[in-house]
Design an enzyme around this catalytic site. Sequence first.
Site, mmCIF file in Angstrom:
data_model
loop_
_atom_site.group_PDB
_atom_site.id
_atom_site.type_symbol
_atom_site.label_atom_id
_atom_site.label_comp_id
_atom_site.label_asym_id
_atom_site.label_seq_id
_atom_site.Cartn_x
_atom_site.Cartn_y
_atom_site.Cartn_z
ATOM 1 N N HIS A 79 0.824 -1.212 0.000
ATOM 2 C CA HIS A 79 0.000 0.000 0.000
ATOM 3 C C HIS A 79 0.858 1.262 0.000
ATOM 4 O O HIS A 79 0.341 2.374 0.134
ATOM 5 C CB HIS A 79 -0.911 -0.034 1.240
ATOM 6 C CG HIS A 79 -2.065 0.898 1.194
ATOM 7 N ND1 HIS A 79 -2.245 1.908 2.119
ATOM 8 C CD2 HIS A 79 -3.108 1.006 0.344
ATOM 9 C CE1 HIS A 79 -3.342 2.569 1.854
ATOM 10 N NE2 HIS A 79 -3.898 2.059 0.770
ATOM 11 N N LYS A 104 3.245 4.436 -1.084
ATOM 12 C CA LYS A 104 3.328 5.423 -2.161
ATOM 13 C C LYS A 104 4.648 6.176 -1.984
ATOM 14 O O LYS A 104 4.729 7.143 -1.221
ATOM 15 C CB LYS A 104 2.166 6.420 -2.116
ATOM 16 C CG LYS A 104 0.789 5.805 -2.407
ATOM 17 C CD LYS A 104 0.084 5.385 -1.174
ATOM 18 C CE LYS A 104 -1.333 4.905 -1.501
ATOM 19 N NZ LYS A 104 -1.971 4.246 -0.357
ATOM 20 N N ASP A 115 16.979 10.658 -7.771
ATOM 21 C CA ASP A 115 18.409 10.993 -7.644
ATOM 22 C C ASP A 115 18.901 11.006 -6.209
ATOM 23 O O ASP A 115 19.957 11.572 -5.924
ATOM 24 C CB ASP A 115 18.703 12.353 -8.293
ATOM 25 C CG ASP A 115 18.560 12.321 -9.804
ATOM 26 O OD1 ASP A 115 18.531 11.204 -10.379
ATOM 27 O OD2 ASP A 115 18.446 13.401 -10.411
ATOM 28 N N HIS A 134 -9.176 11.350 2.225
ATOM 29 C CA HIS A 134 -8.286 10.192 2.096
ATOM 30 C C HIS A 134 -6.964 10.415 2.822
ATOM 31 O O HIS A 134 -6.061 9.588 2.759
ATOM 32 C CB HIS A 134 -8.039 9.905 0.606
ATOM 33 C CG HIS A 134 -7.453 8.566 0.320
ATOM 34 N ND1 HIS A 134 -6.154 8.398 -0.137
ATOM 35 C CD2 HIS A 134 -7.980 7.330 0.409
ATOM 36 C CE1 HIS A 134 -5.921 7.115 -0.317
ATOM 37 N NE2 HIS A 134 -6.996 6.437 0.011
ATOM 38 N N LYS A 143 -4.087 10.575 5.625
ATOM 39 C CA LYS A 143 -3.708 9.711 6.749
ATOM 40 C C LYS A 143 -2.684 10.489 7.583
ATOM 41 O O LYS A 143 -1.477 10.371 7.381
ATOM 42 C CB LYS A 143 -3.099 8.394 6.267
ATOM 43 C CG LYS A 143 -3.959 7.611 5.256
ATOM 44 C CD LYS A 143 -3.463 7.821 3.871
ATOM 45 C CE LYS A 143 -3.994 6.861 2.818
ATOM 46 N NZ LYS A 143 -5.281 6.345 2.916
ATOM 47 N N ASP A 190 0.475 18.142 19.824
ATOM 48 C CA ASP A 190 1.207 19.046 20.720
ATOM 49 C C ASP A 190 2.163 20.006 20.022
ATOM 50 O O ASP A 190 3.147 20.454 20.631
ATOM 51 C CB ASP A 190 1.991 18.223 21.755
ATOM 52 C CG ASP A 190 1.085 17.556 22.768
ATOM 53 O OD1 ASP A 190 -0.124 17.833 22.747
ATOM 54 O OD2 ASP A 190 1.589 16.733 23.561
#
Length: 489
Positions: free
Chosen positions: A230, A232, A237, A407, A409, A414
Amino acid sequence: MNLLNAFFTNNILPFLLIGYAISILVVVILIVLENRSPLKTISWVLVLLLLPGLGFIFYIFFGQNFRKEKIIARKGLRNHHRLNYLAHSQINQLTDGNLGGNEIAREPTGIVRLLLNNSSAVVTTGNEVTFLNNGRDKFEALIRELRKAKDFIHLEYYIFAEDNIGNQIKEILKDKARRGVEVRLIVDDVGSWELKGSFFEEMRKAGIEVYSFLQVRFPLLTSKVNYRNHRKIVVIDGQVGFIGGYNIADRYKDGDASTYGIWRDTHIMIEGDAVNSLQSVFLMDWYFVSQTELQESRYFPPSKPVSNKVIQIVGSGPDSDWPGIMMGIFQTIVTAKDYVYIATPYFMPSEGVLLALKMAALSGVDVRILIPEKSDAFITFLCSKSYIREMLEAGVQIYFYQKGFLHSKTVVADDKISIVGSANMDFRSFEQNFESTAFIYDKSTAQEMKESFLEDQADSEIILLPEWMDRPHIEKVKESFARLFSPLL
C-alpha cells in the site's frame, strides 16, 4: 424422487455434515494455535460458521498469518544490516543524550527510541518538508521533479492507473529511460489489477524496469492475496522523495464530483537525509520483486542540510517483527499532553489504539478525529461508524468531512510531532499491508499540519452524542454486525 431424497438424507448428508464439522474444527484449531487476539479468532470462527464452505475458502485466501513466516526475508540484505547498524548506533547516542543536537528530537525520545528498536527507523536531520494537500499540487510537484531527474527514478505505488495522469507520467518515465536515467517501478498487483500487460511491455521496451508486487496468479500465491503493498514512494536521484496518500490516477488529481466531490488527501515532498531512508524501504521491496540488491553508494548520495527538520521513515508490514507504525501512533497518543488531531478515511483501530484514544480524552487531552461523511467502501464505513459512540462517550470529538472524500492519513500532536504516510487507522494498515510513514519532529511542520486539519474541520460537521444515539436502530445493528468482521477487512 422420494427414494433419492431419502437415500441422500440417510446416507450422504450425515457424511457431509461430519466433514463440514471436522473442517471447521481443524481450521479453528489452527487459528487458536497461532495465538492471535481473541477478537480476530472469534471473527474467523464466525465467518466459518456463517459461511459454510465459502468461509474456509476465505480463510485460505485472507486469513493466514504470515508475519512470523516473513514474506520478505530482510536479514540477508546489506541495506538491512546498514539500517540496523545505524539504528543501534543512534540508540546509544540517545542514551548518552547527544543525538543530533536538536531539542525537538530529544524531547520525544520515547517515540524516537521505539521506532529505532521496532523498525530500525534511523533519525535523519537537516530535512525540508513541503506539504501537498491537493492533487494539483502533488502531481505538479512530482512531474516537475521527474523531469529534472539525471541519474535514477524509483517509484512504488499501490494504484497506477492507465488514464490521463497515469499516461502522462508514463511518457515522462519513458523519455527519461531513453535518455539514460535508470527508472524502476513497483505497482501492487491487486491495487493496479486493471493495468494490461501491454502497459508494462511498453515501459520495458523503453528501458524501464517494472514489477508487480506479490502477483496473484492461480494457484500460486493465492494464500498471500491479503498482503498488499500500500506504499506510495518516489525517490529521485537520492535528493528528493515523496510519501503520503496519493496514488497515480485521475480521481486523485481531480476527484469525482458525481460521487465524492473533491478528493482530499495529504502528501509531502522531502529533501534531505530522510530521502535515503525512503530509498532503503524501496530497495528492500525491489530486492523482493527483482531478486536484485542495489547497494552502490550512488543510490545513497550525501546531502547538504536544507533545513532543520528531524524525520524518521517507518516501513511496516508482514515482513517486520513489530507493527512499527501502529506502535508509533499509539505512543504519540499516550504521551500527548495538549492535543491529538487525526485524519483518516477508515477508522477501525486496534484495541490498543482504541484504548489509548479513550485514555487521552478522559485525561483532558483534546482528541479530534476527522473521517469522511461518504466512503468508497460500504462495509468499512459501517464498521468505522460502530466506534463513534464509545469515542464520543470518552470525550473524543468526531467530525464528518463533507466537502468531498477525505483520504488523508495524518496525525499531529502538541505542535511537536507530525505523522503522514500511507497507513490508515485500521487493522489492515497496521498489521497486513506493507506501509510507509514519516514521523516528523518539528514545531513549524506540526503547526502547518494542525492548521490544515482545522481548515478541513471547518468543512466538516461535528457529531453530537444525543443525535448519534437517536438514529434508527437498524443502522446501529448493521454497524455492530459489520464491526464483528473489522479485523478481517
